[in-house]
Each structure stands twice: as structure tokens, then as C-alpha cells.
Design a protein around this motif. Structure first.
Motif, PDB file in Angstrom:
ATOM      1  N   GLY A 172       0.787  -1.239   0.000  1.00  0.00           N
ATOM      2  CA  GLY A 172       0.000   0.000   0.000  1.00  0.00           C
ATOM      3  C   GLY A 172       0.814   1.281   0.000  1.00  0.00           C
ATOM      4  N   ALA A 173       2.108   1.223  -0.363  1.00  0.00           N
ATOM      5  CA  ALA A 173       2.921   2.444  -0.374  1.00  0.00           C
ATOM      6  C   ALA A 173       2.331   3.508  -1.300  1.00  0.00           C
ATOM      7  CB  ALA A 173       4.362   2.128  -0.791  1.00  0.00           C
ATOM      8  N   PHE A 174       1.616   3.075  -2.342  1.00  0.00           N
ATOM      9  CA  PHE A 174       1.016   4.035  -3.264  1.00  0.00           C
ATOM     10  C   PHE A 174      -0.512   3.955  -3.240  1.00  0.00           C
ATOM     11  CE2 PHE A 174       5.233   2.954  -4.817  1.00  0.00           C
ATOM     12  CZ  PHE A 174       5.812   4.213  -4.822  1.00  0.00           C
ATOM     13  N   GLY A 175      -1.057   3.450  -2.149  1.00  0.00           N
ATOM     14  CA  GLY A 175      -2.509   3.354  -2.013  1.00  0.00           C
ATOM     15  C   GLY A 175      -3.101   2.477  -3.103  1.00  0.00           C
ATOM     16  N   GLN A 176      -4.270   2.858  -3.562  1.00  0.00           N
ATOM     17  CA  GLN A 176      -4.958   2.095  -4.605  1.00  0.00           C
ATOM     18  C   GLN A 176      -4.144   2.020  -5.894  1.00  0.00           C
ATOM     19  OE1 GLN A 176      -7.151  -0.054  -3.275  1.00  0.00           O
ATOM     20  NE2 GLN A 176      -7.688  -0.065  -5.452  1.00  0.00           N
ATOM     21  N   ALA A 177      -3.333   3.069  -6.138  1.00  0.00           N
ATOM     22  CA  ALA A 177      -2.542   3.105  -7.368  1.00  0.00           C
ATOM     23  C   ALA A 177      -1.636   1.889  -7.489  1.00  0.00           C
ATOM     24  CB  ALA A 177      -1.703   4.387  -7.426  1.00  0.00           C
ATOM     25  N   GLY A 178      -1.244   1.282  -6.351  1.00  0.00           N
ATOM     26  CA  GLY A 178      -0.306   0.168  -6.368  1.00  0.00           C
ATOM     27  C   GLY A 178      -0.976  -1.191  -6.233  1.00  0.00           C
ATOM     28  N   ALA A 179      -2.297  -1.226  -6.284  1.00  0.00           N
ATOM     29  CA  ALA A 179      -3.006  -2.503  -6.155  1.00  0.00           C
ATOM     30  C   ALA A 179      -2.779  -3.380  -7.383  1.00  0.00           C
ATOM     31  CB  ALA A 179      -4.500  -2.273  -5.932  1.00  0.00           C
ATOM     32  N   GLU A 180      -2.366  -2.739  -8.477  1.00  0.00           N
ATOM     33  CA  GLU A 180      -1.979  -3.466  -9.688  1.00  0.00           C
ATOM     34  C   GLU A 180      -0.633  -2.915 -10.110  1.00  0.00           C
ATOM     35  OE1 GLU A 180      -4.891  -3.462 -12.835  1.00  0.00           O
ATOM     36  OE2 GLU A 180      -6.530  -3.425 -11.382  1.00  0.00           O
ATOM     37  N   VAL A 181       0.211  -3.774 -10.652  1.00  0.00           N
ATOM     38  CA  VAL A 181       1.512  -3.281 -11.117  1.00  0.00           C
ATOM     39  C   VAL A 181       1.760  -3.706 -12.563  1.00  0.00           C
ATOM     40  CG1 VAL A 181       2.539  -3.343  -8.805  1.00  0.00           C
ATOM     41  CG2 VAL A 181       2.850  -5.289 -10.339  1.00  0.00           C
ATOM     42  N   VAL A 182       2.565  -2.875 -13.212  1.00  0.00           N
ATOM     43  CA  VAL A 182       3.064  -3.211 -14.536  1.00  0.00           C
ATOM     44  C   VAL A 182       4.573  -3.368 -14.385  1.00  0.00           C
ATOM     45  CG1 VAL A 182       3.504  -2.266 -16.836  1.00  0.00           C
ATOM     46  CG2 VAL A 182       1.220  -2.100 -15.846  1.00  0.00           C
ATOM     47  N   ILE A 183       5.108  -4.444 -14.921  1.00  0.00           N
ATOM     48  CA  ILE A 183       6.561  -4.664 -14.874  1.00  0.00           C
ATOM     49  C   ILE A 183       7.074  -4.620 -16.302  1.00  0.00           C
ATOM     50  CG2 ILE A 183       8.403  -6.234 -14.181  1.00  0.00           C
ATOM     51  CD1 ILE A 183       6.529  -7.306 -12.047  1.00  0.00           C
ATOM     52  N   GLU A 184       8.071  -3.756 -16.506  1.00  0.00           N
ATOM     53  CA  GLU A 184       8.520  -3.497 -17.873  1.00  0.00           C
ATOM     54  C   GLU A 184       9.984  -3.819 -18.081  1.00  0.00           C
ATOM     55  OE1 GLU A 184       5.789   0.370 -19.020  1.00  0.00           O
ATOM     56  OE2 GLU A 184       7.962   0.502 -19.164  1.00  0.00           O
TER      57      GLU A 184
END
Ligand code: AMP
Ligand code: GLY
Length: 420
Positions: A172-184
């Protein structure tokens, strides 16, 4: 025309400054604005993420045209509410602003449009994200899916850093924004930004820029919102720009239209360029800050006509009248930024600064207290100048910086070093 600009940073100060040079502007209100903007326009306290409040304000004040500066009101659907109320607005719908608000959405659009970008995976749980990182190895880039005020991207040099970033995001370091991640995939090359106006169908390039994201000279230290920028970006040659338009921008705009969510506003195209080949790093649904300040100084009054044409769907047939010039903006920030910083330190020397079509001190985070300017933000002033060469612009900018008397602030002395 009565115009309302939403936002209160250096970007919005430069937009206000450009709009005011256009004789078509009768009245200008900026909400919320800041102490620098208040010197040239009326400022209004307004919750700019509340579409209902913005519509009511625009109606009461007989506003003909609204320009939305930052991403938050766009993502909150403020442009949609204005359009529903029949008010002309420059800025994409919430659905189209997903090109900035969701990294995985942008990747999906790139896939559909065949636009060159980094290979990626999209994950909603930490275990599969970590498995992907172990399989790919480092360097690798981990991104929170949602809006994270420019802080949701970790360029990991080691596998350990990448794995730790996954833990942070799912903790939750970025709140809802981090509930999904993209790895590039990590892309090598030189970064530059390409700004194009869109009216849903037609695209019109309005300039290129490069910014300096790191806080320290030589591009070292932690990331910031940007410590300075210059326009044009030498790496974004005409040939590279043409490739970016043909392979990335137009296919994206066509795909957005095909989906029934046409893109109208400015599209900020972040590119990585290697051996003359551009790949997409990211889209933003707004002008960059501080890139906008350098762009506005070069475009001047025509910026308003161009934004107005984009809003009215008239970009086809519009053209930009370029002067063969260069502009630079240097950010003065509060000591401590991008970490914790003090607010309220007094800034002197601003009265003596030039205010011309070639030199301006745009305010990003200031207030007026008992007749003096005080710092209220991390990034506080954006000294901006134009010249026949980048070196000329730089000399003018740093001469302004030397005239500012602000012990509580600091700046980078090497903006533009790559191009100079
Ligand atoms: P973004 O918010 O997506 O622009 O990412 C912030 C910064 O991280 C970019 O401006 C780049 O410097 C860097 N970055 C993002 N994605 C990549 C990538 N795939 N490869 C290399 N650098 C990247
Ligand atoms: N200067 C980078 C940004 O506005 O996102």
C-alpha cells in the motif's frame, strides 16, 4: 472570450500568461491559482476535482472556455461534466485520460495500436509479479498502475530492488494506485517529451522538450517532478518526431476513437530514443510541468488559439508558427525537496525581475503574506527565458536566478547540459 484555467502551479501560470497575450481573451480566472498568477489574473478558491462545483462556477461567471491544467481533475471526470453542461473545455474525458491514469491501459492500447514500447507484464498479486521478476532478471522497471504523483515508478538495477518494490506496492505504499503493477523491460536511450494537441481525430505537434527529473546536478539523487526543462529537444529530430507520429501517436489516437473514447486535449508523449528509433515510455494527459513553461514561452498568444481549436474539433488546417528559438526553465525549490521541506520562507528580489515576452518568473508554489512572497510548496519558482540559442536562454535564466534573494531555496545550475 471568458476563460477559466484549472490549476495552481507553474504550468498554469505559464498558460495564463500565454492566454492573456491573446486579444481574444476578455476575462481570465484561474482556480485556485497562486500568488504569481494573482498578479496577472483573478484567482478563485474552488475544488477543481469536483465537476459539479466547476460547472456551477463556470456558469455563474459566464465562462466560455475552460482549460484544465493538472491530471487529477481530468481523471475525476471534470472535462466530462463541463461537456455535459455544454461548456467548451480543453482536456480529455476521464475515459481518455486513462492513457495517463492507468499504465496497464496504456500498454493495452499500445498492443492494439502496434505502437513500439517496452515489453511488459501486468499483475494483480505479489507472487506472480515476483515470479516474473525472477524470470526476467534486472535491470527491470516496476510501476504502480494508477496515478501516484510521479512517484510510482521504480527503475530497479537489481532483482532485490525490484522485489522490494513489489512488496512496497502491495503493502500500500502508493494506495490504490499500487493494487496493480506493470513490470517493464528496461529501455536504454535518451528520453524526450513530445507534445501534441488532439481534437479526437487530428493531431498537431506543438513542441518538444527534455526535463531533468533528478534533484541533483549531473542528474543524480532522488526523482522530483522536474527541476528544469528546455525546448526544443535536440534528440527529437524531425525524423524521430515523424516516426513517433506515424508509429505511436496517430495509431493511439485512432484506437481511442475506435473505442468510442476520442482523445481531446494535449497528449504528452514520453519517448525513449535509441539510434533514432523512438519507443513510448508513457503518456500524460496534460502538459508537463515544467516543460509547459518553456513551451508557452515559445508559443505565446497562439497557444490559446491552438487549444481553442482542439476543443472545438478544428485542428485540421491549424498550424503552429514557429520562431527558430530556444527556451529554458529552471526550477527553484525549497531546501529539502523532494523530501520534507519548510514552508513560509520569505522570497525577495522578485520585483526587479524582467517580465517580457522573452523572460518570466512563473510561480509554482507561492503565497503573499504581509506584502511579501513566501514559499508554500516544494517547487516554488520557474525562471523561464527564451533566446536565439539555448546558451542565450540559459544565460538569461540564470541571471534571473541570481537576482532572486531566497536563502530557503535551491536550484540546479546545469539545466540543459546534455544539449549544451
Ligand atoms: P513514467 O512515470 O512511466 O514516465 O516513468 C518515470 C521515469 O522512469 C521515466 O521518465 C523514465 O526515466 C523511467 N522509465 C519508465 N519506464 C522505463 C522503462 N521501461 N525503461 C527505462 N526507463 C523507464
Ligand atoms: N515534468 C514531468 C511531468 O510533468 O510529468
Amino acid at each position: 472570450m471568458n476563460i477559466l484555467i484549472l490549476g495552481g502551479g507553474g504550468r498554469e501560470h505559464s498558460l495564463a500568461w500565454a492566454v492573456l497575450q491573446n486579444p481574444k481573451c476578455d476575462k481570465l480566472i484561474v482556480a485556485p491559482g497562486n500568488a504569481g498568477i494573482a498578479r496577472i489574473a483573478t484567482c478563485a478558491a474552488l475544488d477543481i476535482e469536483d465537476g459539479g462545483e466547476v460547472v456551477t462556477f463556470a456558469e455563474v461567471n459566464a465562462i466560455d472556455f475552460v482549460i484544465i491544467g493538472p491530471e487529477a481533475p481530468l481523471a475525476a471526470g471534470v472535462a466530462d461534466r463541463l461537456r455535459e453542461a455544454g461548456i467548451l473545455v480543453f482536456g480529455p474525458s476521464a475515459a481518455a485520460a486513462r492513457l495517463e491514469a492507468s499504465k496497464s491501459f496504456t500498454k493495452e492500447i499500445c498492443d492494439a495500436a502496434g505502437a513500439p514500447t517496452a515489453a511488459y507484464g501486468h499483475f494483480t498479486d505479489a507472487e506472480s509479479a515476483k515470479a516474473h521478476i525472477r524470470q526476467q532478471g534486472a535491470p527491470i522497471v516496476v510501476k504502480a498502475d494508477g496515478l501516484a504523483a510521479g512517484k510510482g515508478v521504480i527503475v530497479a538495477e537489481t532483482e532485490e530492488q525490484a522485489l522490494a518494490a513489489i512488496d512496497d506496492m502491495f503493502d500500500g505504499a502508493f494506495g490504490q494506485a499500487g493494487a496493480e503493477v506493470v513490470i517493464e523491460e528496461f529501455m536504454e536511450g535518451e528520453e524526450a517529451s513530445f507534445f501534441v494537441l488532439c481534437d479526437g481525430e487530428t493531431v498537431l505537434p506543438v513542441g518538444t522538450a527534455q526535463d531533468h527529473k533528478r534533484v541533483g546536478e549531473g542528474d543524480t539523487g532522488p526523482n522530483t517532478g522536474g527541476m528544469g526543462a528546455y525546448s526544443p529537444a535536440p534528440v527529437l529530430t524531425e525524423a524521430v518526431a515523424q516516426k513517433a507520429l506515424d508509429r505511436i501517436v496517430r495509431p493511439t489516437v485512432n484506437e481511442m476513437k475506435r473505442r468510442g473514447t476520442p482523445y481531446q486535449g494535449v497528449l504528452y508523449v514520453g519517448l525513449m530514443i535509441k539510434d533514432g528509433e523512438p519507443r513510448l515510455v508513457e503518456y500524460n494527459a496534460r502538459f508537463g510541468d515544467p516543460e509547459c513553461q518553456a513551451l508557452m514561452m515559445r508559443l505565446g498568444a497562439q497557444a490559446m488559439d491552438l487549444m481553442h481549436a482542439a476543443a472545438e474539433g478544428r485542428l485540421d488546417g491549424m498550424q503552429v508558427n514557429w520562431a527558430d528559438d530556444h527556451a529554458m526553465t529552471v526550477v527553484m525549490a525549497a531546501q529539502g525537496y523532494p523530501g520534507a521541506y519548510d514552508k513560509g520562507s520569505v522570497i525577495g528580489g522578485l520585483e526587479g525581475l524582467p517580465e517580457t515576452s522573452s523572460a518570466m518568473c512563473f510561480h509554482a508554489g507561492t503565497a503573499r503574506q504581509d506584502g511579501t512572497f513566501v514559499a508554500t510548496g516544494g517547487r516554488v519558482l520557474n525562471l523561464t527565458a527564451r533566446g536565439a540559442t539555448l546558451a542565450e536562454a540559459r544565460d538569461a535564466v540564470y541571471a534571473m536566478a541570481d537576482a532572486v534573494d531566497w536563502p530557503g531555496g535551491f536550484l540546479r545550475r546545469d539545466i540543459g547540459w546534455r544539449a549544451l
